[in-house]
Design a protein around this motif. Structure first.
Motif, PDB file in Angstrom:
ATOM      1  N   VAL A  31      52.094  19.225 -26.666  1.00  0.00           N
ATOM      2  CA  VAL A  31      53.251  19.694 -26.334  1.00  0.00           C
ATOM      3  C   VAL A  31      53.786  20.546 -27.870  1.00  0.00           C
ATOM      4  O   VAL A  31      53.829  22.290 -27.480  1.00  0.00           O
ATOM      5  CB  VAL A  31      54.285  19.462 -26.294  1.00  0.00           C
ATOM      6  N   GLN A  32      53.171  20.571 -29.184  1.00  0.00           N
ATOM      7  CA  GLN A  32      52.869  21.407 -29.539  1.00  0.00           C
ATOM      8  C   GLN A  32      52.560  20.646 -31.238  1.00  0.00           C
ATOM      9  O   GLN A  32      52.203  20.033 -31.021  1.00  0.00           O
ATOM     10  CB  GLN A  32      54.716  21.633 -30.848  1.00  0.00           C
ATOM     11  N   ALA A  76      62.237  22.833 -22.361  1.00  0.00           N
ATOM     12  CA  ALA A  76      61.896  23.541 -23.233  1.00  0.00           C
ATOM     13  C   ALA A  76      62.163  24.544 -23.391  1.00  0.00           C
ATOM     14  O   ALA A  76      62.463  25.223 -22.041  1.00  0.00           O
ATOM     15  CB  ALA A  76      60.236  23.606 -22.394  1.00  0.00           C
ATOM     16  N   LEU A  83      53.244  22.216 -20.642  1.00  0.00           N
ATOM     17  CA  LEU A  83      54.784  21.854 -20.228  1.00  0.00           C
ATOM     18  C   LEU A  83      54.380  20.770 -19.909  1.00  0.00           C
ATOM     19  O   LEU A  83      53.268  19.925 -18.594  1.00  0.00           O
ATOM     20  CB  LEU A  83      55.615  22.479 -19.372  1.00  0.00           C
ATOM     21  N   ALA A  87      59.507  19.090 -16.868  1.00  0.00           N
ATOM     22  CA  ALA A  87      59.917  19.687 -17.731  1.00  0.00           C
ATOM     23  C   ALA A  87      60.792  20.703 -17.193  1.00  0.00           C
ATOM     24  O   ALA A  87      60.236  21.265 -16.317  1.00  0.00           O
ATOM     25  CB  ALA A  87      58.652  20.532 -19.075  1.00  0.00           C
TER      26      ALA A  87
END
Length: 92
Positions: A31-32, A76, A83, A87
């Motif tokens: 996700v990051q 988000a 995503l 989400a």
């Protein structure tokens, strides 16, 4: 019973970072940078912890695994393009 977890890491060595990233891509949603959303049973979580422990240098690296409340939606914000299922996207 499955529980969602946020797995975050700070790896000091590029080689170990690559190995941890590749492993995590197989078990969670990226996700990051250095953050994955995962869903594990308790035995699966124990396996992930064991495998990560093999991949890192405990004296130089930092891995955190946070359990997430079940049923809550994920919100988000911003420009993220990865995503996880379920989400909620908040647009400015």
């Amino acid at each position: 019973m499955r529980t969602r977890y946020l797995v975050c890491y700070d790896i000091a060595d590029e080689g170990r970072l690559t190995r941890v990233y590749r492993y995590m891509k197989g078990v969670g949603v990226h996700v990051q940078y250095s953050v994955f959303l995962c869903s594990f049973t308790w035995p699966e979580l124990q396996g992930v912890v064991s495998r990560l422990n093999d991949l890192i240098d405990a004296k130089a690296d930092d891995v955190r695994i946070y359990p997430l409340p079940s049923g809550d939606t994920i919100t988000a914000l911003g420009c993220g393009d990865r995503l996880p299922k379920g989400a909620t996207v908040v647009l400015p």
